[in-house]
Design an enzyme around this catalytic site. Sequence first.
Site: not given
Ligand SMILES: Cc1cc2nc3c(=O)[nH]c(=O)nc-3n(C[C@H](O)[C@H](O)[C@H](O)COP(=O)(O)OP(=O)(O)OC[C@H]3O[C@@H](n4cnc5c(N)ncnc54)[C@H](O)[C@@H]3O)c2cc1C
Length: 376
Positions: A151, A263, A274, A119, A359, A332-333
Amino acid sequence: MEKEKQMIRAAAEKTAQRMVQPVAAKIDADEELPRHLVEAFGKQGFLSLLIPDAYGGTDGDLTSFCIVIEEIAKVSGSSSLLILAQGMGTLPILLGGSPSQKDLYFTEISEKYSLTAFALNESEGESEAALIKTRAEKQESDYLINGRKCFITHGSLPTFYSVFAVANPKHGPEGISAFVVEEGTPGLLLEKREKKVGMRGSVTMDLIFENCRIPQENRLGEEGKGWKMAMDALNISRPAIGAQAVGIAQGALDFAIHYAKERIQFGKPISSFQAIQFMIADMATRVEAARALVYKAAAQIDAKLKDTEKLSALSKYFASEMAMKVTTDAVQILGGYGYMKDYPVERMMRDAKVTQVYEGANQNQRWRVAQQLLRK
Ligand SMILES: Cc1cc2nc3c(=O)[nH]c(=O)nc-3n(C[C@H](O)[C@H](O)[C@H](O)COP(=O)(O)OP(=O)(O)OC[C@H]3O[C@@H](n4cnc5c(N)ncnc54)[C@H](O)[C@@H]3O)c2cc1C
């Protein structure tokens, strides 16, 4: 590949094909993993893969962890996420726990197949230490935790959680510590089960801490070492996300090949065209390239080489982009049927998406790779 790894792959493949594949569509539809599957993973040692044998664990390395996740992901992304998230929850204890903490929590996992969770994430993002708002206020021999993690995979299922919170707000990343919070601790609440696009069999929830009091014995490692522990855990687990992406893509490719041979269009199997052959060749090339990267990154981490961060990040980045492309091509396939829930490829496409996001989203991984390259 050494014999032990071949045996692990064979065991994981057998479990995937016999136990997981028959229920994979149901897991997605019901948004739930059957308890018997969790127990089967426990019996196979898949819930204790990273735990040393001294604590009753499987004593696997990262490569073994990736192999199991890849094989299970070939048939069910959600099921592979159970194993992956379990490893993530285990890692902070492995990296920072004392022998008595390891004994307590790892034995619980090995013997009772208990689940755990990692977490870190909060609504304002996990990539910056400054954005962690959850507080762990020291009060004599206790910590009082307040805040909200969002999350979190496994949600309400775990027996204990590895939680990152700010103990000393003035010290930036060095103010963050890691703690184990046990299920049922007063002040630990679970809310908001998320409705997701993919990985629907995996439970994702918010953890809320309202004056949640834990003893200082539950702190992992020294005060202030939590951020490093979290970053080290993510560095270790990113190739495993890559392995998950490789597995999902391989599953979609295998199904697309099978379908293309059956298919009939214009009086012939579509596999004789192809255009379809080139798609299949491109998909297979991408899968193999990603697999090579993932296992190279895992081998370097297993060998405890220095500076593994770049390869770890780019293996996750490349494999997850690949999985999105390959699963979309598989849909698509299959043409119109690919878009229907009667076939597994639309589920695989939905499951693949989150590997680009969790992550640390891929833009973040590219930034990480560039930082490593440019610092020289
Ligand atoms: C199904 C699921 C399970 C999860 N499980 C866990 C869990 O068990 N434990 C836990 O701790 N977390 C968990 N998470 C959280 C997850 O790790 C985060 O959602 C993820 O790291 C992205 O962070 P964010 O959602 O805050 O997105 P943001 O960081 O807000 O990103 C939003 C957008 O901005 C972009 N962005 C962000 N920073 C930059 C930058 N510096 N430069 C350019 N672009 C950038 C990102 O690439 C993305 O496109 C989970 C998430 C999901 C969806």
